[in-house]
Design a protein around this motif. Structure first.
Motif, PDB file in Angstrom:
ATOM      1  N   LEU A  96     -60.010   5.452  48.214  1.00  0.00           N
ATOM      2  CA  LEU A  96     -60.619   5.241  49.522  1.00  0.00           C
ATOM      3  C   LEU A  96     -62.020   5.835  49.607  1.00  0.00           C
ATOM      4  N   GLU A  97     -62.217   7.034  49.073  1.00  0.00           N
ATOM      5  CA  GLU A  97     -63.543   7.652  49.132  1.00  0.00           C
ATOM      6  C   GLU A  97     -64.573   6.788  48.414  1.00  0.00           C
ATOM      7  N   GLN A  98     -64.213   6.285  47.222  1.00  0.00           N
ATOM      8  CA  GLN A  98     -65.134   5.442  46.466  1.00  0.00           C
ATOM      9  C   GLN A  98     -65.425   4.147  47.224  1.00  0.00           C
ATOM     10  N   PHE A  99     -64.379   3.559  47.781  1.00  0.00           N
ATOM     11  CA  PHE A  99     -64.562   2.324  48.555  1.00  0.00           C
ATOM     12  C   PHE A  99     -65.519   2.561  49.717  1.00  0.00           C
ATOM     13  N   ARG A 100     -65.304   3.642  50.457  1.00  0.00           N
ATOM     14  CA  ARG A 100     -66.149   3.922  51.617  1.00  0.00           C
ATOM     15  C   ARG A 100     -67.600   4.147  51.205  1.00  0.00           C
ATOM     16  N   ASN A 101     -67.819   4.836  50.098  1.00  0.00           N
ATOM     17  CA  ASN A 101     -69.187   5.034  49.615  1.00  0.00           C
ATOM     18  C   ASN A 101     -69.816   3.711  49.196  1.00  0.00           C
ATOM     19  N   ASP A 102     -69.056   2.868  48.505  1.00  0.00           N
ATOM     20  CA  ASP A 102     -69.567   1.556  48.099  1.00  0.00           C
ATOM     21  C   ASP A 102     -69.879   0.697  49.326  1.00  0.00           C
ATOM     22  N   LEU A 103     -69.010   0.748  50.322  1.00  0.00           N
ATOM     23  CA  LEU A 103     -69.251  -0.019  51.544  1.00  0.00           C
ATOM     24  C   LEU A 103     -70.508   0.492  52.254  1.00  0.00           C
ATOM     25  N   ALA A 104     -70.694   1.796  52.266  1.00  0.00           N
ATOM     26  CA  ALA A 104     -71.891   2.367  52.887  1.00  0.00           C
ATOM     27  C   ALA A 104     -73.151   1.851  52.197  1.00  0.00           C
ATOM     28  N   GLU A 105     -73.127   1.788  50.881  1.00  0.00           N
ATOM     29  CA  GLU A 105     -74.279   1.257  50.152  1.00  0.00           C
ATOM     30  C   GLU A 105     -74.506  -0.212  50.500  1.00  0.00           C
ATOM     31  N   ALA A 135     -43.824   8.130  53.378  1.00  0.00           N
ATOM     32  CA  ALA A 135     -44.978   7.724  52.563  1.00  0.00           C
ATOM     33  C   ALA A 135     -46.026   7.024  53.429  1.00  0.00           C
ATOM     34  N   LEU A 136     -45.564   6.200  54.373  1.00  0.00           N
ATOM     35  CA  LEU A 136     -46.485   5.540  55.301  1.00  0.00           C
ATOM     36  C   LEU A 136     -47.234   6.570  56.148  1.00  0.00           C
ATOM     37  N   ASN A 137     -46.493   7.527  56.683  1.00  0.00           N
ATOM     38  CA  ASN A 137     -47.114   8.570  57.506  1.00  0.00           C
ATOM     39  C   ASN A 137     -48.079   9.420  56.690  1.00  0.00           C
ATOM     40  N   SER A 138     -47.694   9.747  55.472  1.00  0.00           N
ATOM     41  CA  SER A 138     -48.555  10.537  54.599  1.00  0.00           C
ATOM     42  C   SER A 138     -49.846   9.787  54.289  1.00  0.00           C
ATOM     43  N   ALA A 139     -49.726   8.488  53.992  1.00  0.00           N
ATOM     44  CA  ALA A 139     -50.914   7.674  53.709  1.00  0.00           C
ATOM     45  C   ALA A 139     -51.805   7.588  54.952  1.00  0.00           C
ATOM     46  N   ALA A 140     -51.206   7.439  56.120  1.00  0.00           N
ATOM     47  CA  ALA A 140     -51.984   7.367  57.363  1.00  0.00           C
ATOM     48  C   ALA A 140     -52.720   8.680  57.620  1.00  0.00           C
ATOM     49  N   ARG A 190     -53.592  10.919  55.332  1.00  0.00           N
ATOM     50  CA  ARG A 190     -54.629  11.041  54.300  1.00  0.00           C
ATOM     51  C   ARG A 190     -55.818  10.154  54.658  1.00  0.00           C
ATOM     52  N   HIS A 191     -55.543   8.939  55.108  1.00  0.00           N
ATOM     53  CA  HIS A 191     -56.615   8.038  55.524  1.00  0.00           C
ATOM     54  C   HIS A 191     -57.438   8.682  56.640  1.00  0.00           C
ATOM     55  N   ALA A 192     -56.769   9.209  57.644  1.00  0.00           N
ATOM     56  CA  ALA A 192     -57.472   9.828  58.772  1.00  0.00           C
ATOM     57  C   ALA A 192     -58.336  11.001  58.301  1.00  0.00           C
ATOM     58  N   ARG A 193     -57.817  11.810  57.394  1.00  0.00           N
ATOM     59  CA  ARG A 193     -58.586  12.944  56.867  1.00  0.00           C
ATOM     60  C   ARG A 193     -59.842  12.454  56.146  1.00  0.00           C
ATOM     61  N   ILE A 194     -59.687  11.456  55.309  1.00  0.00           N
ATOM     62  CA  ILE A 194     -60.817  10.937  54.539  1.00  0.00           C
ATOM     63  C   ILE A 194     -61.850  10.315  55.462  1.00  0.00           C
ATOM     64  N   VAL A 195     -61.403   9.537  56.426  1.00  0.00           N
ATOM     65  CA  VAL A 195     -62.328   8.876  57.345  1.00  0.00           C
ATOM     66  C   VAL A 195     -63.102   9.909  58.148  1.00  0.00           C
ATOM     67  N   HIS A 196     -62.447  10.967  58.556  1.00  0.00           N
ATOM     68  CA  HIS A 196     -63.131  11.974  59.365  1.00  0.00           C
ATOM     69  C   HIS A 196     -64.020  12.895  58.542  1.00  0.00           C
TER      70      HIS A 196
END
Length: 145
Positions: free
Chosen positions: A19-28, A115-120, A122-128
């Protein structure tokens, strides 16, 4: 964005693209295509495009997403519609990344709901904590400010 791997390889864990790599690529990609150096406009557009990609990657409807947008949105629905089409591959890749995040939990023995809750979470942490600001670094790329 162009990748030399497929979303299926990401889901299977054959490629370590997260996700971090994707977000950086999307930002570019947003920076390269938006045509402005205004940091506020870049950030607002990036946030909106990422939110749209996430919304669609999680199987929700574009019209429902558009209905959630405040009137002062920097990109209106008529502009977002073609962007959505342009983002189709990005949406698919983001969906694969999110599936992989869920699978990571399942493979460690978590029940699916956990696993769904954990992924959600983790997603929220990365996005923030992800690229909070889109600024040009000395190499001409993007870096979190």
């Amino acid at each position: 964005m162009q990748w030399d791997f497929t979303p299926e390889e990401v889901v299977k864990g054959e490629v370590g693209y997260g996700l971090e790599q994707f977000r950086n690529d999307l930002a570019e990609e947003v920076r390269a295509n938006l045509g402005t150096d205004d940091p506020a406009a870049l950030q607002q557009s990036y946030d909106l495009i990422y939110d749209m990609c996430y919304w669609l990657a999680t199987g929700r409807d574009f019209a429902a997403f558009a209905a959630t947008l405040p009137e002062e949105t920097p990109l209106d629905v008529h502009v977002l519609q073609p962007i959505k089409e342009y983002m189709r591959d990005n949406i698919t890749m983001l969906g694969a990344i999110l599936q992989r995040m869920i699978m990571d939990g399942v493979e460690t023995g978590m029940p699916l709901e956990q696993a769904l809750n954990s992924a959600a979470e983790r997603h929220a942490r990365i996005v923030h904590t992800g690229p909070a600001n889109l600024t040009r670094c000395s190499s001409g790329g993007l870096s979190p400010a």
